[in-house]
Design a protein around this motif. Structure first.
Motif, PDB file in Angstrom:
ATOM      1  N   UNK A 114       0.823  -1.628   0.400  1.00  0.00           N
ATOM      2  CA  UNK A 114      -0.038  -0.233   0.209  1.00  0.00           C
ATOM      3  C   UNK A 114       0.849   1.265   0.274  1.00  0.00           C
ATOM      4  N   UNK A 115       0.673   1.952  -0.860  1.00  0.00           N
ATOM      5  CA  UNK A 115       1.419   2.699  -1.062  1.00  0.00           C
ATOM      6  C   UNK A 115       0.942   4.396  -1.807  1.00  0.00           C
ATOM      7  N   UNK A 122     -16.520  11.318   2.010  1.00  0.00           N
ATOM      8  CA  UNK A 122     -16.208  10.441   3.095  1.00  0.00           C
ATOM      9  C   UNK A 122     -15.920  12.052   4.235  1.00  0.00           C
ATOM     10  N   UNK A 123     -16.651  11.133   5.338  1.00  0.00           N
ATOM     11  CA  UNK A 123     -16.688  12.509   6.810  1.00  0.00           C
ATOM     12  C   UNK A 123     -14.930  11.769   7.249  1.00  0.00           C
ATOM     13  N   UNK A 124     -14.951  11.395   7.227  1.00  0.00           N
ATOM     14  CA  UNK A 124     -13.069  10.648   8.055  1.00  0.00           C
ATOM     15  C   UNK A 124     -12.033  12.133   8.154  1.00  0.00           C
ATOM     16  N   UNK A 125     -12.024  12.938   9.451  1.00  0.00           N
ATOM     17  CA  UNK A 125     -10.893  13.387   8.879  1.00  0.00           C
ATOM     18  C   UNK A 125      -9.644  13.387   8.127  1.00  0.00           C
ATOM     19  N   UNK A 126      -8.192  14.304   7.528  1.00  0.00           N
ATOM     20  CA  UNK A 126      -7.369  13.594   7.411  1.00  0.00           C
ATOM     21  C   UNK A 126      -6.655  12.268   7.906  1.00  0.00           C
ATOM     22  N   UNK A 127      -6.518  12.767   9.728  1.00  0.00           N
ATOM     23  CA  UNK A 127      -5.823  12.332  10.294  1.00  0.00           C
ATOM     24  C   UNK A 127      -6.423  10.316  10.371  1.00  0.00           C
ATOM     25  N   UNK A 128      -7.472  10.123  10.652  1.00  0.00           N
ATOM     26  CA  UNK A 128      -8.082   9.079  10.801  1.00  0.00           C
ATOM     27  C   UNK A 128      -8.020   8.622   9.181  1.00  0.00           C
ATOM     28  N   UNK A 129      -8.172   8.931   8.126  1.00  0.00           N
ATOM     29  CA  UNK A 129      -7.381   8.071   6.593  1.00  0.00           C
ATOM     30  C   UNK A 129      -6.228   7.873   6.886  1.00  0.00           C
ATOM     31  N   UNK A 130      -5.161   9.174   7.571  1.00  0.00           N
ATOM     32  CA  UNK A 130      -4.311   8.648   7.508  1.00  0.00           C
ATOM     33  C   UNK A 130      -3.962   7.409   8.192  1.00  0.00           C
ATOM     34  N   UNK A 186      -5.714   4.897   9.073  1.00  0.00           N
ATOM     35  CA  UNK A 186      -6.320   3.447   8.383  1.00  0.00           C
ATOM     36  C   UNK A 186      -5.516   3.147   7.344  1.00  0.00           C
ATOM     37  N   UNK A 187      -4.970   3.890   6.539  1.00  0.00           N
ATOM     38  CA  UNK A 187      -4.184   3.517   5.871  1.00  0.00           C
ATOM     39  C   UNK A 187      -2.615   2.746   6.656  1.00  0.00           C
ATOM     40  N   UNK A 188      -2.576   3.216   7.764  1.00  0.00           N
ATOM     41  CA  UNK A 188      -1.110   3.008   8.311  1.00  0.00           C
ATOM     42  C   UNK A 188      -1.520   1.163   8.562  1.00  0.00           C
ATOM     43  N   UNK A 189      -2.870   1.529   9.044  1.00  0.00           N
ATOM     44  CA  UNK A 189      -2.896  -0.434   9.311  1.00  0.00           C
ATOM     45  C   UNK A 189      -2.948  -0.968   8.439  1.00  0.00           C
ATOM     46  N   UNK A 190      -3.624  -0.333   7.006  1.00  0.00           N
ATOM     47  CA  UNK A 190      -3.601  -1.539   5.990  1.00  0.00           C
ATOM     48  C   UNK A 190      -2.195  -1.502   5.577  1.00  0.00           C
TER      49      UNK A 190
END
Length: 126
Positions: A83-84, A105-113, A115-119
């Motif tokens: 994932x990149x 999406x209503x997810x904040x940029x921090x929340x998206x980051x 989630x991507x870190x988990x992925x």
């Protein structure tokens, strides 16, 4: 447990201009042109023109999701995460074809980051 993208980036149907607290989510579609053979790359693009553009039936594509101004993809690599992130519509491994708005999406940029870190941990590139 694996996370589903639909849970990570819940889309809301409707107008594609995101309100201030919402972020547009966009699918960027690329022709697969990352082989080391130009003849194969040209053949894939020709096939895609015929199957997608003429028949409306699909083709051989790479997809990436843009949210909060970052484009996220998954692909093979010898080691580490598959994932990149790259510049929207700028994945140099493929040939950009089109963008498709998916919703907001209503997810904040921090929340998206986060989630991507988990992925990135869950989805190795090999």
């Amino acid at each position: 447990f694996p996370l589903s993208l639909s849970r990570l980036f819940p889309a809301v149907s409707g107008p594609y201009r995101a309100p201030a607290a919402m972020s547009l989510v966009t699918l960027h579609v690329y022709d697969i042109t990352n082989t080391s053979y130009e003849t194969a790359n040209a053949a894939i693009q020709g096939l895609n023109r015929f199957t997608k553009d003429t028949l409306g039936a699909g083709g051989i594509f790479h997809g990436a999701v843009e949210v909060n101004g970052d484009e996220w993809s998954y692909g093979y690599c010898d080691r580490g995460t598959g994932a990149y992130c790259c510049r929207p519509r700028g994945n140099t491994g493929y040939t950009y074809r089109e963008s498709i708005p998916l919703g907001v999406t209503s997810l904040s940029p921090a929340r998206v980051r986060s989630i991507v870190a988990v992925l990135q941990v869950q989805w190795p590139g090999d």
